[in-house]
Design an enzyme around this catalytic site. Sequence first.
Site, PDB file in Angstrom:
ATOM      1  N   ARG A 213      -1.358  -0.495  -8.652  1.00 32.62           N
ATOM      2  CA  ARG A 213      -2.676   0.018  -8.268  1.00 32.62           C
ATOM      3  C   ARG A 213      -2.605   1.545  -8.340  1.00 32.62           C
ATOM      4  O   ARG A 213      -1.759   2.160  -7.691  1.00 32.62           O
ATOM      5  CB  ARG A 213      -3.005  -0.424  -6.839  1.00 32.62           C
ATOM      6  CG  ARG A 213      -4.327   0.141  -6.333  1.00 32.62           C
ATOM      7  CD  ARG A 213      -4.456   0.010  -4.820  1.00 32.62           C
ATOM      8  NE  ARG A 213      -4.375  -1.367  -4.369  1.00 32.62           N
ATOM      9  CZ  ARG A 213      -4.104  -1.691  -3.104  1.00 32.62           C
ATOM     10  NH1 ARG A 213      -3.874  -0.763  -2.189  1.00 32.62           N
ATOM     11  NH2 ARG A 213      -4.048  -2.954  -2.740  1.00 32.62           N
TER      12      ARG A 213
ATOM     13  N   ASP B 263       0.824  -1.219   0.000  1.00 33.03           N
ATOM     14  CA  ASP B 263       0.000   0.000   0.000  1.00 33.03           C
ATOM     15  C   ASP B 263       0.858   1.269   0.000  1.00 33.03           C
ATOM     16  O   ASP B 263       2.003   1.255   0.464  1.00 33.03           O
ATOM     17  CB  ASP B 263      -0.870   0.049   1.267  1.00 33.03           C
ATOM     18  CG  ASP B 263      -2.098  -0.841   1.177  1.00 33.03           C
ATOM     19  OD1 ASP B 263      -2.348  -1.425   0.111  1.00 33.03           O
ATOM     20  OD2 ASP B 263      -2.808  -0.953   2.197  1.00 33.03           O
TER      21      ASP B 263
HETATM   22  C1  LIG Z   1      -8.839  -0.805  -3.684  1.00 32.61           C
HETATM   23  C2  LIG Z   1      -8.368   0.496  -3.159  1.00 32.61           C
HETATM   24  C3  LIG Z   1      -7.125   0.580  -2.548  1.00 32.61           C
HETATM   25  C4  LIG Z   1      -6.640   1.793  -2.087  1.00 32.61           C
HETATM   26  N1  LIG Z   1      -5.383   1.861  -1.576  1.00 32.61           N
HETATM   27  C5  LIG Z   1      -4.883   3.066  -1.216  1.00 32.61           C
HETATM   28  C6  LIG Z   1      -3.524   3.201  -0.810  1.00 32.61           C
HETATM   29  O1  LIG Z   1      -2.752   2.239  -0.753  1.00 32.61           O
HETATM   30  N2  LIG Z   1      -3.084   4.439  -0.453  1.00 32.61           N
HETATM   31  C7  LIG Z   1      -3.898   5.548  -0.502  1.00 32.61           C
HETATM   32  O2  LIG Z   1      -3.441   6.656  -0.220  1.00 32.61           O
HETATM   33  N3  LIG Z   1      -5.198   5.431  -0.879  1.00 32.61           N
HETATM   34  C8  LIG Z   1      -5.698   4.232  -1.224  1.00 32.61           C
HETATM   35  N4  LIG Z   1      -7.007   4.133  -1.630  1.00 32.61           N
HETATM   36  C9  LIG Z   1      -7.943   5.287  -1.410  1.00 32.61           C
HETATM   37  C10 LIG Z   1      -7.938   6.243  -2.573  1.00 32.61           C
HETATM   38  O3  LIG Z   1      -6.707   6.917  -2.639  1.00 32.61           O
HETATM   39  C11 LIG Z   1      -9.063   7.282  -2.428  1.00 32.61           C
HETATM   40  O4  LIG Z   1      -8.877   8.000  -1.256  1.00 32.61           O
HETATM   41  C12 LIG Z   1     -10.461   6.685  -2.417  1.00 32.61           C
HETATM   42  O5  LIG Z   1     -10.580   5.607  -3.284  1.00 32.61           O
HETATM   43  C13 LIG Z   1     -11.474   7.752  -2.823  1.00 32.61           C
HETATM   44  O6  LIG Z   1     -11.232   8.207  -4.129  1.00 32.61           O
HETATM   45  P1  LIG Z   1     -12.102   7.754  -5.394  1.00 32.61           P
HETATM   46  O7  LIG Z   1     -11.165   7.577  -6.539  1.00 32.61           O
HETATM   47  O8  LIG Z   1     -12.866   6.538  -5.061  1.00 32.61           O
HETATM   48  O9  LIG Z   1     -13.059   8.945  -5.753  1.00 32.61           O
HETATM   49  P2  LIG Z   1     -13.501  10.287  -5.021  1.00 32.61           P
HETATM   50  O10 LIG Z   1     -12.752  11.415  -5.654  1.00 32.61           O
HETATM   51  O11 LIG Z   1     -13.487  10.145  -3.530  1.00 32.61           O
HETATM   52  O12 LIG Z   1     -15.007  10.340  -5.495  1.00 32.61           O
HETATM   53  C14 LIG Z   1     -15.307  10.550  -6.866  1.00 32.61           C
HETATM   54  C15 LIG Z   1     -16.688  10.016  -7.187  1.00 32.61           C
HETATM   55  O13 LIG Z   1     -16.728   8.582  -6.939  1.00 32.61           O
HETATM   56  C16 LIG Z   1     -18.015   8.215  -6.462  1.00 32.61           C
HETATM   57  N5  LIG Z   1     -17.898   7.702  -5.085  1.00 32.61           N
HETATM   58  C17 LIG Z   1     -16.827   7.803  -4.272  1.00 32.61           C
HETATM   59  N6  LIG Z   1     -17.090   7.238  -3.073  1.00 32.61           N
HETATM   60  C18 LIG Z   1     -18.365   6.807  -3.135  1.00 32.61           C
HETATM   61  C19 LIG Z   1     -19.235   6.171  -2.196  1.00 32.61           C
HETATM   62  N7  LIG Z   1     -18.857   5.913  -0.949  1.00 32.61           N
HETATM   63  N8  LIG Z   1     -20.484   5.860  -2.605  1.00 32.61           N
HETATM   64  C20 LIG Z   1     -20.902   6.157  -3.844  1.00 32.61           C
HETATM   65  N9  LIG Z   1     -20.128   6.774  -4.763  1.00 32.61           N
HETATM   66  C21 LIG Z   1     -18.884   7.094  -4.418  1.00 32.61           C
HETATM   67  C22 LIG Z   1     -18.844   9.500  -6.473  1.00 32.61           C
HETATM   68  O14 LIG Z   1     -19.483   9.603  -7.719  1.00 32.61           O
HETATM   69  C23 LIG Z   1     -17.785  10.579  -6.326  1.00 32.61           C
HETATM   70  O15 LIG Z   1     -18.185  11.843  -6.791  1.00 32.61           O
HETATM   71  C24 LIG Z   1      -7.478   2.946  -2.166  1.00 32.61           C
HETATM   72  C25 LIG Z   1      -8.723   2.874  -2.782  1.00 32.61           C
HETATM   73  C26 LIG Z   1      -9.166   1.686  -3.294  1.00 32.61           C
HETATM   74  C27 LIG Z   1     -10.493   1.646  -3.978  1.00 32.61           C
END
Ligand SMILES: Cc1cc2nc3c(=O)[nH]c(=O)nc-3n(C[C@H](O)[C@H](O)[C@H](O)COP(=O)(O)OP(=O)(O)OC[C@H]3O[C@@H](n4cnc5c(N)ncnc54)[C@H](O)[C@@H]3O)c2cc1C
Length: 316
Positions: free
Chosen positions: A194, A144
Site C-alpha cells: 500500500r 499499517d
Molecule cells: C486506505 C488508506 C490507508 C492508509 N494507511 C496509512 C498508513 O498505514 N500509514 C500512514 O501514515 N498513513 C496512511 N494513510 C493516510 C495517508 O498517508 C494520507 O495521510 C491520507 O490519505 C491523505 O493523503 P491523500 O493522498 O489522500 O491526499 P492529500 O495530499 O491529503 O490531498 C490531495 C488531494 O486529494 C483530495 N482529497 C483529499 N482528502 C479529501 C477529502 N476528504 N475530500 C475530498 N477530496 C479530498 C483533494 O483534491 C486534495 O487536494 C492511509 C490512507 C488510505 C487512503
Amino acid sequence: MGPVFDTVLRPAIVAASRSERIENASQRWPVTERVVRRFVPGESLDAAMTAVGDELDDGLAVTVDFLSEDTLDESQAEATVVAYLELLESMSSFRPASFGSLEVSLKLTALGLGLPEHGAKIAAENARRIVEAADSLGILVTVDAENHTTVDQRLTIVRSLRDDFPDTGTVLQACLRRTEDDCAEFASSGARIRLCKGAYAEPAAVAFTERRQVDDNYLRCLRTLMKGPGYPMVATHDPTMIDAATILAGEFGRTPDSWEHQMLYGIRVDEQRRLATTGARVRVYLPYGEQWYGYLVRRLAERPANLVFFLRALRG
Ligand SMILES: Cc1cc2nc3c(=O)[nH]c(=O)nc-3n(C[C@H](O)[C@H](O)[C@H](O)COP(=O)(O)OP(=O)(O)OC[C@H]3O[C@@H](n4cnc5c(N)ncnc54)[C@H](O)[C@@H]3O)c2cc1C
C-alpha cells in the site's frame, strides 16, 4: 489556508493527537458523536460488520482496522489480538464474490512494538497469530505504517511473515526519503504494498516537508510498484495520483485484478463508487473501536476542509 495550514496548524493538530488531556476532554464533547461518525462507522464490532456488509454490497472490498495504538502493557496487546481474532471470525461469515475482498489492517504498536522489553519479539508473535488465523479463513492482512522510528522493525517483521504468508502486505509512505529504496525492494519481491503519502508529522532529516516533494516521490514510487511483479495498493484520495495510477497501470500492461485503489471510510465516497463502476478494484479502509481519537485527529490534520467540517460541527 494552504501554507499556514501546513506549517502551523498541521503540526499542532498532530501534536494534539498525542495529548491525553485533549483526548479525554474531546471524548466528552457532545459534538464528538457527529464528527466521529463521518470517519468511523462505530465503536462496536456489530457497527463495523454492518458497514462491511454495505461496502461489499456496493461492490467494494474492505480492510478493517481495530482502533488501538501505542500499547504500553502486554495485557492490552493481548486484548488487541483477541479483538482481531473475533473480528476475523465475524468477517468470515461474509461470502464475498471475489477472493481478497476481505482484509484486516493492523498496527504493530497496538500489538506491543513499543513495550520496553522484547517489544519487537512480542509484536512479531502477536502479528503472526493474527496472520495465521486470517490465512486459515481466507482473509488478507496488511501491516499499517506508523511514524518513521518504527519502519525498520516493521519491515523486518513483515519480511519474516512473508516467508510463510507471502500475501501479507504492508505500507510505504511517500513522505519518507527512504521509501523509494523500500519500494524497489518490496516491488521486486512481489509484495502487496500500500502506497500512501504518510499521516505522521516527521522531521526533515528523514522526510520531505513540502507537499510538492511528497507528491513527486509518490509518483516515482508508484511507477516502481506498477512496473514490478507485486500488487500495488494505491491509497490516496488525490485525483492526480488516482489518474497517474490508471495511466501507469496501462503503461505496464496491468490487468484490473493486479492492483487496486484504496480510500478511507467516509472520504470521497462517490469517487470510490465511480472507480468501482469502471471495473477497477477499490478497497475501503474501515476503522472501528473506542480508541478513535488518534485516527480522527490525523484525518483533521490532513486537510483544511476536514477541519472546517469539525469546527462547523462544534458550532452546532
Ligand atoms: C486506505 C488508506 C490507508 C492508509 N494507511 C496509512 C498508513 O498505514 N500509514 C500512514 O501514515 N498513513 C496512511 N494513510 C493516510 C495517508 O498517508 C494520507 O495521510 C491520507 O490519505 C491523505 O493523503 P491523500 O493522498 O489522500 O491526499 P492529500 O495530499 O491529503 O490531498 C490531495 C488531494 O486529494 C483530495 N482529497 C483529499 N482528502 C479529501 C477529502 N476528504 N475530500 C475530498 N477530496 C479530498 C483533494 O483534491 C486534495 O487536494 C492511509 C490512507 C488510505 C487512503
